[in-house]
Design a protein around this motif. Sequence first.
Motif, PDB file in Angstrom:
ATOM      1  N   ALA A 313       0.829  -1.208   0.000  1.00 31.35           N
ATOM      2  CA  ALA A 313       0.000   0.000   0.000  1.00 31.35           C
ATOM      3  C   ALA A 313       0.863   1.258   0.000  1.00 31.35           C
ATOM      4  O   ALA A 313       0.524   2.262  -0.633  1.00 31.35           O
ATOM      5  N   THR A 314       2.010   1.204   0.681  1.00 25.17           N
ATOM      6  CA  THR A 314       2.917   2.349   0.696  1.00 25.17           C
ATOM      7  C   THR A 314       3.526   2.574  -0.682  1.00 25.17           C
ATOM      8  O   THR A 314       3.690   3.724  -1.118  1.00 25.17           O
ATOM      9  N   VAL A 315       3.847   1.494  -1.382  1.00 26.83           N
ATOM     10  CA  VAL A 315       4.393   1.616  -2.744  1.00 26.83           C
ATOM     11  C   VAL A 315       3.358   2.234  -3.666  1.00 26.83           C
ATOM     12  O   VAL A 315       3.663   3.097  -4.502  1.00 26.83           O
ATOM     13  N   ARG A 316       2.095   1.811  -3.522  1.00 25.62           N
ATOM     14  CA  ARG A 316       1.033   2.395  -4.356  1.00 25.62           C
ATOM     15  C   ARG A 316       0.844   3.880  -4.060  1.00 25.62           C
ATOM     16  O   ARG A 316       0.399   4.637  -4.916  1.00 25.62           O
ATOM     17  N   ALA A 317       1.203   4.298  -2.842  1.00 29.27           N
ATOM     18  CA  ALA A 317       1.102   5.707  -2.490  1.00 29.27           C
ATOM     19  C   ALA A 317       2.255   6.540  -3.048  1.00 29.27           C
ATOM     20  O   ALA A 317       2.287   7.756  -2.830  1.00 29.27           O
ATOM     21  N   GLY A 318       3.211   5.901  -3.740  1.00 25.10           N
ATOM     22  CA  GLY A 318       4.297   6.644  -4.364  1.00 25.10           C
ATOM     23  C   GLY A 318       5.614   6.585  -3.634  1.00 25.10           C
ATOM     24  O   GLY A 318       6.551   7.295  -4.003  1.00 25.10           O
ATOM     25  N   LEU A 319       5.735   5.731  -2.605  1.00 20.08           N
ATOM     26  CA  LEU A 319       6.993   5.619  -1.864  1.00 20.08           C
ATOM     27  C   LEU A 319       7.691   4.328  -2.255  1.00 20.08           C
ATOM     28  O   LEU A 319       7.153   3.231  -2.033  1.00 20.08           O
ATOM     29  N   VAL A 357       7.984   8.416   6.923  1.00 22.55           N
ATOM     30  CA  VAL A 357       8.720   8.615   5.671  1.00 22.55           C
ATOM     31  C   VAL A 357       7.846   9.334   4.655  1.00 22.55           C
ATOM     32  O   VAL A 357       8.285  10.253   3.955  1.00 22.55           O
ATOM     33  N   VAL A 358       6.566   8.917   4.572  1.00 24.76           N
ATOM     34  CA  VAL A 358       5.657   9.547   3.611  1.00 24.76           C
ATOM     35  C   VAL A 358       5.467  11.027   3.950  1.00 24.76           C
ATOM     36  O   VAL A 358       5.426  11.882   3.064  1.00 24.76           O
ATOM     37  N   ARG A 359       5.366  11.342   5.247  1.00 30.19           N
ATOM     38  CA  ARG A 359       5.111  12.730   5.653  1.00 30.19           C
ATOM     39  C   ARG A 359       6.353  13.601   5.552  1.00 30.19           C
ATOM     40  O   ARG A 359       6.273  14.747   5.123  1.00 30.19           O
ATOM     41  N   PRO A 362       9.133  12.380   1.537  1.00 29.73           N
ATOM     42  CA  PRO A 362       8.398  11.777   0.423  1.00 29.73           C
ATOM     43  C   PRO A 362       9.320  11.421  -0.734  1.00 29.73           C
ATOM     44  O   PRO A 362      10.173  12.204  -1.128  1.00 29.73           O
ATOM     45  N   GLY A 363       9.125  10.217  -1.251  1.00 33.17           N
ATOM     46  CA  GLY A 363       9.928   9.763  -2.373  1.00 33.17           C
ATOM     47  C   GLY A 363      11.231   9.106  -2.005  1.00 33.17           C
ATOM     48  O   GLY A 363      11.942   8.604  -2.891  1.00 33.17           O
ATOM     49  N   ALA A 364      11.588   9.060  -0.742  1.00 36.99           N
ATOM     50  CA  ALA A 364      12.860   8.461  -0.331  1.00 36.99           C
ATOM     51  C   ALA A 364      12.751   6.941  -0.370  1.00 36.99           C
ATOM     52  O   ALA A 364      11.748   6.356   0.065  1.00 36.99           O
ATOM     53  N   GLY A 365      13.764   6.299  -0.896  1.00 36.42           N
ATOM     54  CA  GLY A 365      13.795   4.839  -0.903  1.00 36.42           C
ATOM     55  C   GLY A 365      13.842   4.286   0.509  1.00 36.42           C
ATOM     56  O   GLY A 365      14.629   4.740   1.336  1.00 36.42           O
ATOM     57  N   THR A 366      12.991   3.291   0.795  1.00 37.22           N
ATOM     58  CA  THR A 366      12.845   2.766   2.150  1.00 37.22           C
ATOM     59  C   THR A 366      12.968   1.249   2.123  1.00 37.22           C
ATOM     60  O   THR A 366      12.426   0.584   1.233  1.00 37.22           O
ATOM     61  N   ARG A 367      13.658   0.737   3.122  1.00 34.65           N
ATOM     62  CA  ARG A 367      13.847  -0.716   3.240  1.00 34.65           C
ATOM     63  C   ARG A 367      13.359  -1.163   4.609  1.00 34.65           C
ATOM     64  O   ARG A 367      13.754  -0.609   5.633  1.00 34.65           O
ATOM     65  N   VAL A 368      12.504  -2.174   4.612  1.00 33.60           N
ATOM     66  CA  VAL A 368      11.965  -2.762   5.844  1.00 33.60           C
ATOM     67  C   VAL A 368      12.477  -4.197   5.940  1.00 33.60           C
ATOM     68  O   VAL A 368      12.310  -4.979   5.001  1.00 33.60           O
ATOM     69  N   SER A 369      13.103  -4.511   7.057  1.00 29.79           N
ATOM     70  CA  SER A 369      13.605  -5.881   7.254  1.00 29.79           C
ATOM     71  C   SER A 369      13.179  -6.373   8.625  1.00 29.79           C
ATOM     72  O   SER A 369      13.181  -5.618   9.601  1.00 29.79           O
ATOM     73  N   VAL A 370      12.802  -7.659   8.675  1.00 30.18           N
ATOM     74  CA  VAL A 370      12.380  -8.306   9.916  1.00 30.18           C
ATOM     75  C   VAL A 370      13.183  -9.584  10.056  1.00 30.18           C
ATOM     76  O   VAL A 370      13.129 -10.474   9.188  1.00 30.18           O
TER      77      VAL A 370
END
Length: 449
Positions: A313-319, A357-359, A362-370
């Motif tokens: 959903a975050t990718v669809r928002a442009g991030l 990040v969105v706020r 905006p537009g910054a590449g983001t990586r989520v790891s678990v």
Amino acid sequence: MPPSPAGSPPADGLLSAARRNLRELTHGLSHASHPPTPLLAGSPHRWLRLLPYAVVLALAAVFIPVTVQVLTGDYGVPGGLAGALAVGQAAPLLMLAHRPLQAWWIVFTADIVGALVLLGQGMRPDTVWPWTPPVMIGYLFVLLALGLRESRRTVVGVWLLTGSAGLLLHLSAPSHSDGGALLLFVLGGVVLVIGAAVRERSEAQRRLVEQETISEAERAQRTLLEERTRIARELHDVVAHHMSVITVQADSAPYRIGQMSDEVRAEFASIAAGARESLTEMRRLLSVLRSDGSRGELAPQPGLDRVQQLVEATVRAGLPAELSMAADVAEVVERGGIPQAVDLSAYRIVQESLANVVRHAPGAGTRVSVTAQDGHLTVLVVNGRAPRPGSPLEASGTGHGLVGMRERVRLTGGTLDTGPLPDGGFRVAARLPLPPNRPPSAPVTPEEP
């Protein structure tokens, strides 16, 4: 005494008010309205704190020799007497940084004495009297310091005393007076008004900063309480699920397990009753937390199994974002081996981090790891520099989102590490404890009668 005309205040009241104002004026002239702290003592810069001392030293160093030169050269005052008058009129300038009212009393008295001495010396017709030029300029500096430090009542009293002294000296020798007393009275009033205006503006700015600090603290406290309330609501759903399971198992145990004694049946009934009572108490507490009229969510609480949907959903928002979840973590999540409190906290941390990040970037590449290692679940969210200038996280963020993260991590007994990165990005790393590995228990099946 004849009665006062209708609509006018009684004479006794006017007299009482005049006495009260005179008493307050006298108190203002005899008691400083501020502690004997140097001017600009609260400044964070050392050079600003030292500036008043440098100014008063320069004033004293200039006015003492200039006053001596003027008194001896223009007024014919003997050297010893001229030196004594110069010290009395200019040396108190050293006190302007911390005790301007006391300095004014000394200078005011010395200036009057100097005017009387000059009157007795026999002056030339072209000389300035009752105040000499150095006296007038130095006196203006004294009045400026008073306007910057003292109350309005004290400033008005100083101005009136200055005018009264000049008027009395003028009336005592009008042939020698050339209007200098009136000039000092007018210039002194202007200087006092300027100093008072600067002081009141400084006080207003200080109070505004204090109010903003208090408001920011109250805002942070309110945010913290709101986040704790939200966590409490979510925990209710988590705990209520387990308590409901306990209730169902305890109520159905006599039907699933045969050949129970009466004591065992009573024990199971007691367990079910205790679980139901606990659920009732939690619902009552939740009703207090929801006293604002809000209603609870009917959907199940999210967990790590929905992080992939959150990233999509975050990718669809442009991030531009990507998710990396270790295979062992995905397996544990799939079989429900992560405690619900940890599962929910991990999801909320990822959710809040992506929202930040969105706020703010905006537009910054983001990586989520678990990942999971050494009995801990590690959730890492890293974003790079925003492609558009002027929108760094640390410049526009309030930090309130981090309050919720810290509360959730504290709830689970973990640790949280956040902060900017050297390349302009931001990093959020949460380490949440996991329970020790236990072999899965065999499912309970009803026995055949």
